[in-house]
Enzyme design. Structure first.
Site, PDB file in Angstrom:
ATOM      1  N   ASN A  13       0.877  -1.179   0.000  1.00 21.26           N
ATOM      2  CA  ASN A  13       0.000   0.000   0.000  1.00 21.26           C
ATOM      3  C   ASN A  13       0.908   1.220   0.000  1.00 21.26           C
ATOM      4  O   ASN A  13       1.466   1.582   1.032  1.00 21.26           O
ATOM      5  CB  ASN A  13      -0.903  -0.030   1.239  1.00 21.26           C
ATOM      6  N   TRP A  14       1.027   1.821  -1.178  1.00 20.71           N
ATOM      7  CA  TRP A  14       1.935   2.971  -1.286  1.00 20.71           C
ATOM      8  C   TRP A  14       1.355   4.233  -0.645  1.00 20.71           C
ATOM      9  O   TRP A  14       2.038   5.235  -0.519  1.00 20.71           O
ATOM     10  CB  TRP A  14       2.244   3.261  -2.762  1.00 20.71           C
ATOM     11  N   LYS A  15       0.062   4.192  -0.325  1.00 23.97           N
ATOM     12  CA  LYS A  15      -0.605   5.380   0.242  1.00 23.97           C
ATOM     13  C   LYS A  15      -0.352   6.587  -0.671  1.00 23.97           C
ATOM     14  O   LYS A  15      -0.347   6.422  -1.884  1.00 23.97           O
ATOM     15  CB  LYS A  15      -0.156   5.595   1.690  1.00 23.97           C
ATOM     16  N   HIS A 104      -9.874   0.952   4.658  1.00 23.43           N
ATOM     17  CA  HIS A 104      -8.584   1.196   5.330  1.00 23.43           C
ATOM     18  C   HIS A 104      -8.818   2.172   6.489  1.00 23.43           C
ATOM     19  O   HIS A 104      -9.619   3.100   6.378  1.00 23.43           O
ATOM     20  CB  HIS A 104      -7.562   1.754   4.343  1.00 23.43           C
ATOM     21  N   GLU A 106      -7.208   4.576   7.539  1.00 27.50           N
ATOM     22  CA  GLU A 106      -6.962   5.994   7.227  1.00 27.50           C
ATOM     23  C   GLU A 106      -8.178   6.609   6.521  1.00 27.50           C
ATOM     24  O   GLU A 106      -8.423   7.807   6.633  1.00 27.50           O
ATOM     25  CB  GLU A 106      -5.678   6.134   6.409  1.00 27.50           C
ATOM     26  N   GLU A 173      -5.456  -4.912  10.430  1.00 25.61           N
ATOM     27  CA  GLU A 173      -4.492  -3.832  10.610  1.00 25.61           C
ATOM     28  C   GLU A 173      -4.818  -3.090  11.905  1.00 25.61           C
ATOM     29  O   GLU A 173      -5.624  -2.143  11.892  1.00 25.61           O
ATOM     30  CB  GLU A 173      -4.551  -2.859   9.428  1.00 25.61           C
ATOM     31  N   GLY A 179       2.209   2.512  10.955  1.00 28.71           N
ATOM     32  CA  GLY A 179       3.135   3.639  10.858  1.00 28.71           C
ATOM     33  C   GLY A 179       3.795   4.002  12.170  1.00 28.71           C
ATOM     34  O   GLY A 179       4.391   5.072  12.295  1.00 28.71           O
ATOM     35  N   SER A 219       3.312  -1.862  10.470  1.00 30.07           N
ATOM     36  CA  SER A 219       4.760  -1.856  10.738  1.00 30.07           C
ATOM     37  C   SER A 219       5.435  -3.186  10.387  1.00 30.07           C
ATOM     38  O   SER A 219       6.327  -3.643  11.114  1.00 30.07           O
ATOM     39  CB  SER A 219       5.031  -1.459  12.196  1.00 30.07           C
ATOM     40  N   GLY A 240       2.817  -0.978   4.388  1.00 31.91           N
ATOM     41  CA  GLY A 240       2.836   0.442   4.076  1.00 31.91           C
ATOM     42  C   GLY A 240       4.256   0.934   3.872  1.00 31.91           C
ATOM     43  O   GLY A 240       4.872   0.711   2.826  1.00 31.91           O
ATOM     44  N   GLY A 241       4.814   1.565   4.909  1.00 26.79           N
ATOM     45  CA  GLY A 241       6.117   2.224   4.796  1.00 26.79           C
ATOM     46  C   GLY A 241       7.209   1.387   4.138  1.00 26.79           C
ATOM     47  O   GLY A 241       7.897   1.859   3.218  1.00 26.79           O
TER      48      GLY A 241
HETATM   49  P1  13P Z   1       2.799   0.611   7.791  1.00 26.10           P
HETATM   50  O1  13P Z   1       3.377  -0.657   7.205  1.00 26.10           O
HETATM   51  O2  13P Z   1       3.509   1.849   7.329  1.00 26.10           O
HETATM   52  O3  13P Z   1       2.635   0.514   9.260  1.00 26.10           O
HETATM   53  O4  13P Z   1       1.307   0.759   7.167  1.00 26.10           O
HETATM   54  C1  13P Z   1       0.441  -0.300   7.260  1.00 26.10           C
HETATM   55  C2  13P Z   1      -0.752  -0.007   6.448  1.00 26.10           C
HETATM   56  O5  13P Z   1      -1.555   0.847   6.773  1.00 26.10           O
HETATM   57  C3  13P Z   1      -0.930  -0.764   5.200  1.00 26.10           C
HETATM   58  O6  13P Z   1      -2.200  -0.568   4.658  1.00 26.10           O
END
Ligand code: 13P
Length: 257
Positions: A13-15, A104, A106, A173, A179, A219, A240-241
């Site tokens: 997930n590149w966000k 998600h 977010e 999640e 994050g 994470s 994510g990150g």
């Molecule tokens: P991180 O891996 O940056 O914690 O993000 C997880 C996430 O929200 C994937 O959708």
């Protein structure tokens, strides 16, 4: 639950990150790395990239004729209309997507998306047979501290499935792990995954529940991926990150076998 091992599903997930040139270079690195790992039999995983909307065409083009799939990070439940800033299931499919994230945290937190709204999105994706929803659920830190984790997960899951989805995948999640660098321990994650699979069994039956990939997100790094994926109900990751660096993402894919 005993089941044949489900094929790992590893998603990036590149966000709201990367520009076209970075995305193209990333995809070339990923293709090269995956080809090498697959040739040696090191890896047999399904891999999906969720770029932000403007990058979907670049990613789809760079990954054409590869096994890597592309997904949208969100969709609107309706097919068309006056919804400025939104995209529909058919627009995603038309752009080459085979997956879409629904619910998600977010989106739930930053855009006030309710459980019911997420359910409508899942149903919209399911109506569009080419798109599989990847449904995201997870409790906040306060909900966990109050002992409400299972209640929250059940509520989010049941609302997401209310429209009767076709094939879908689930991502657990925990919001407190996203994050933050604070990953759920393999035991905590497994407990939540096992609970989710039991609830899916109650709703949709054992055959469906045994086949649904349940991914962990929050994470995930190359250092913690192996111990998480070793758990019986953890079938992959939504990263994510660490997914923004193709070498780290490849390392996570390699851990997943
Ligand atoms: P991180 O891996 O940056 O914690 O993000 C997880 C996430 O929200 C994937 O959708």
């Amino acid at each position: 639950m005993s089941a044949e091992r489900r094929r790992p599903l590893i998603a990036a997930n590149w966000k709201m990150n990367l520009l076209k040139a970075d995305a193209a270079e990333y995809c070339r690195d990923l293709r090269r790395g995956l080809a090498a790992a697959t040739a040696t039999g090191e890896v047999d995983a399904r891999v999906v990239i969720f770029p932000s909307f403007p990058l979907i065409p670049v990613v789809a083009r760079e990954l054409v004729d590869s096994e890597v799939e592309v997904g949208g990070q969100d969709l609107h439940p309706e097919e068309r209309g006056a919804h400025t800033g939104d995209v529909s299931a058919s627009q995603l499919a038309d752009a080459g997507c085979t997956w879409v994230l629904c619910g998600h945290s977010e989106r739930r937190q930053n855009h006030g998306e309710s459980d019911e709204w997420v359910g409508l999105k899942v149903a919209a994706a399911a109506r569009h047979r080419q798109l599989s929803p990847l449904i995201c659920v997870g409790e906040t830190r306060a909900e966990r501290q109050e002992g409400r984790t299972f209640e929250v997960l059940a509520r989010q899951l049941l609302a997401a499935l209310a429209g009767g989805p076709g094939p879908f995948a689930l991502a657990y999640e925990p919001v407190w792990a996203i994050g933050t660098g604070e990953t759920a321990t393999p035991e905590i994650a497994q407990e939540a995954h096992r609970f989710l699979r039991q609830r899916i069994t109650e709703e949709l039956g054992e055959v469906t529940a045994a086949a649904v990939p349940i991914l962990y997100g929050g994470s995930v790094t190359p250092d913690n991926a192996a111990s998480l994926i070793a758990q019986p109900d953890i079938d992959g990751f939504l990263v994510g990150g660490a997914s923004l660096d193709p070498q780290k993402f490849l390392a996570i894919i390699r851990c997943s076998g």
